[in-house]
Scaffold this motif. Structure first.
Motif, PDB file in Angstrom:
ATOM      1  N   MET A   1       0.833  -1.198   0.000  1.00 43.53           N
ATOM      2  CA  MET A   1       0.000   0.000   0.000  1.00 43.53           C
ATOM      3  C   MET A   1       0.871   1.253   0.000  1.00 43.53           C
ATOM      4  SD  MET A   1      -1.466  -0.287   3.883  1.00 43.53           S
ATOM      5  CE  MET A   1      -0.367  -0.160   5.300  1.00 43.53           C
ATOM      6  N   LEU A   2       0.424   2.238  -0.747  1.00 43.31           N
ATOM      7  CA  LEU A   2       1.139   3.500  -0.805  1.00 43.31           C
ATOM      8  C   LEU A   2       0.905   4.300   0.471  1.00 43.31           C
ATOM      9  CD1 LEU A   2       0.346   4.603  -4.482  1.00 43.31           C
ATOM     10  CD2 LEU A   2       2.397   3.446  -3.618  1.00 43.31           C
ATOM     11  N   VAL A   3       1.972   4.902   0.967  1.00 40.99           N
ATOM     12  CA  VAL A   3       1.886   5.854   2.078  1.00 40.99           C
ATOM     13  C   VAL A   3       2.730   7.064   1.705  1.00 40.99           C
ATOM     14  CG1 VAL A   3       1.551   4.060   3.829  1.00 40.99           C
ATOM     15  CG2 VAL A   3       3.866   4.866   3.328  1.00 40.99           C
ATOM     16  N   THR A   4       2.486   8.173   2.391  1.00 36.27           N
ATOM     17  CA  THR A   4       3.290   9.365   2.122  1.00 36.27           C
ATOM     18  C   THR A   4       4.369   9.604   3.163  1.00 36.27           C
ATOM     19  OG1 THR A   4       1.790  10.843   3.303  1.00 36.27           O
ATOM     20  CG2 THR A   4       1.382  10.496   0.927  1.00 36.27           C
ATOM     21  N   ASP A   5       4.124   9.245   4.439  1.00 39.01           N
ATOM     22  CA  ASP A   5       5.012   9.641   5.538  1.00 39.01           C
ATOM     23  C   ASP A   5       5.183  11.164   5.513  1.00 39.01           C
ATOM     24  OD1 ASP A   5       6.572   9.268   7.778  1.00 39.01           O
ATOM     25  OD2 ASP A   5       8.381   8.687   6.672  1.00 39.01           O
ATOM     26  N   ALA A   6       4.082  11.851   5.202  1.00 37.53           N
ATOM     27  CA  ALA A   6       4.131  13.280   4.909  1.00 37.53           C
ATOM     28  C   ALA A   6       4.372  14.129   6.145  1.00 37.53           C
ATOM     29  CB  ALA A   6       2.824  13.709   4.249  1.00 37.53           C
ATOM     30  N   MET A   7       5.056  15.218   5.915  1.00 35.54           N
ATOM     31  CA  MET A   7       5.306  16.214   6.952  1.00 35.54           C
ATOM     32  C   MET A   7       4.431  17.449   6.705  1.00 35.54           C
ATOM     33  SD  MET A   7       7.272  14.753   9.034  1.00 35.54           S
ATOM     34  CE  MET A   7       8.800  13.957   9.494  1.00 35.54           C
ATOM     35  N   ALA A   8       4.635  18.469   7.517  1.00 35.89           N
ATOM     36  CA  ALA A   8       3.775  19.657   7.495  1.00 35.89           C
ATOM     37  C   ALA A   8       3.779  20.388   6.160  1.00 35.89           C
ATOM     38  CB  ALA A   8       4.211  20.623   8.598  1.00 35.89           C
ATOM     39  N   THR A   9       4.800  20.163   5.346  1.00 33.26           N
ATOM     40  CA  THR A   9       4.962  20.918   4.109  1.00 33.26           C
ATOM     41  C   THR A   9       3.939  20.562   3.033  1.00 33.26           C
ATOM     42  OG1 THR A   9       6.605  19.280   3.437  1.00 33.26           O
ATOM     43  CG2 THR A   9       7.423  21.309   4.455  1.00 33.26           C
TER      44      THR A   9
END
Length: 387
Positions: free
Chosen positions: A269-277
């Motif tokens: 599964m795709l994830v981003t592990d995204a931060m505030a940006t």
């Protein structure tokens, strides 16, 4: 009030069906109609101009977005900003992720998510505790002085009521298997990450209820010819899910492809592990008092250590399709159907089907950009969210 979305090219979560119209009532899919069928009356009718209508994206690892980090702001307003930051890129289900922190900050994050769910914050479905039961040898950007064993205090936070879908990422070799089993039996989605464990450690954790692997390859023991390590255990197991970050920085394209081809279909599964940006104009944020910048889509500390990502889910789908050559339908499934199954929510999200929540994304099939999203049947233009 009902709503009819007409003239869409429908990808229903499993296959592309061609031109269809979708009826929404009370936040759910009420019916799907072919081009040659008579359409029902509706209070609101939207013509989608033949664009691609797909299930909304489901991101199980979102540290921040819209200028907000969960570690820095534990509030419903902060969560709302995160949801809005990601919604413009097609994410309609978000699992807010807490990077390793103090017990007080973790409790505050749990309270904020609980309050957000009680308030019906659209798009929020749960919380992901990434830490603090980690191995210092694979710490990544996490603070090792905050690492701790899986004690009663953590168990109380992890298994608290009213948190929706809960994910806990831990290093199995740092945790007693009986405690891991207790977490799994409580309905927590236990995932291995930031681990220096062996293949045998993972085998024991799998027997205790380990359900997934957090950002495969990153911050875990690699696979070699004689020592399969955590990566080998993850790719060899047919029952668990792996999150994977396709941003061109966390993994080489060939390495990512090898992982995707190794797991059974439906388990990557795709994830981003995204931060505030993500979804923010300011491409800087603070974590543990350090300023981190996103430069050309890469988030890192000054020493080069990767610190999450500046990736959004539409970008992850686009990269998976265009960089890796994965068929678009499969990339879309990796962003919706498969994470829904991991979260045990695939009876309500991840498909466009009568009875399912009306969480959808409208995509330009040429540019692979998001044009509009619906959460529980309520639509928002991506352009307006970006304003």
């Amino acid at each position: 009030m009902n709503r009819l979305l007409r003239n869409a090219t429908l990808f229903d979560g499993t296959a592309t069906l061609g031109r269809r119209s979708v009826l929404i009532e009370d936040g759910r899919i009420a019916g799907i109609f072919a081009a040659d069928q008579d359409l029902p009356q509706a209070d609101i009718v939207e013509d989608l101009g033949g664009l691609l209508l797909a299930p909304g994206f489901i991101d199980t690892q979102v540290n921040g977005g819209g200028g907000v980090m969960l570690n820095s702001e534990q509030s419903v307003d902060g969560l709302s900003a995160m949801v809005a930051g990601h919604r413009r890129y097609g994410t309609t289900t978000l699992i807010a992720t807490m990077v390793t922190d103090t017990l007080d900050v973790m409790r505050a994050a749990a309270d904020a998510v609980r309050a957000g769910l009680q308030a019906g914050l659209p798009g929020l479905r749960g919380i992901h505790f990434e830490g603090p039961c980690f191995n210092p040898l694979r710490k990544g950007v996490h603070r090792p002085d905050l690492f701790r064993p899986l004690d009663d205090d953590l168990m109380k936070i992890y298994t608290g009521a009213g948190l929706g879908a809960v994910i806990v990422t831990l290093a199995p070799e740092q945790v007693d298997t009986a405690r891991l089993a207790e977490l799994a039996e409580a309905g927590v989605n236990v995932s291995a990450g930031h681990t220096g464990g062996s293949y045998e450690d993972i085998e024991a954790a799998l027997a205790a209820g380990l359900r997934g692997f957090t950002h495969i390859y990153n911050a875990m023991t690699p696979m070699t010819g004689r020592e399969p390590g955590v990566v080998g255990a993850a790719l060899n197991d047919t029952n668990t899910w792996c999150g994977i970050i396709i941003d061109g920085y966390h993994l080489h394209d060939a390495t990512a492809l090898a992982a995707i081809h190794s797991k059974p279909r439906g388990k990557m599964m795709l994830v981003t592990d995204a931060m505030a940006t993500v979804g923010a104009r300011d491409k800087r944020f603070s974590l543990y008092g350090h300023e981190i910048r996103a430069i050309d889509g890469r988030c890192a500390l000054p020493d080069g250590t990767l610190a999450g990502s500046d990736l959004d889910m539409m970008g992850a789908v686009r990269n998976t399709h265009r960089r890796l050559g994965i068929p678009l339908e499969e990339a879309l499934r990796m962003a919706s159907l498969y994470p829904a199954a991991f979260l045990r929510l695939d009876d309500r999200i991840g498909r466009i089907r009568p009875g399912f929540d009306a969480d959808m994304v409208l995509i330009d099939p040429e540019s692979l950009e998001v044009r509009r999203t619906w959460i529980a049947g309520e639509g928002e233009d991506a352009q307006r969210l970006a304003a």
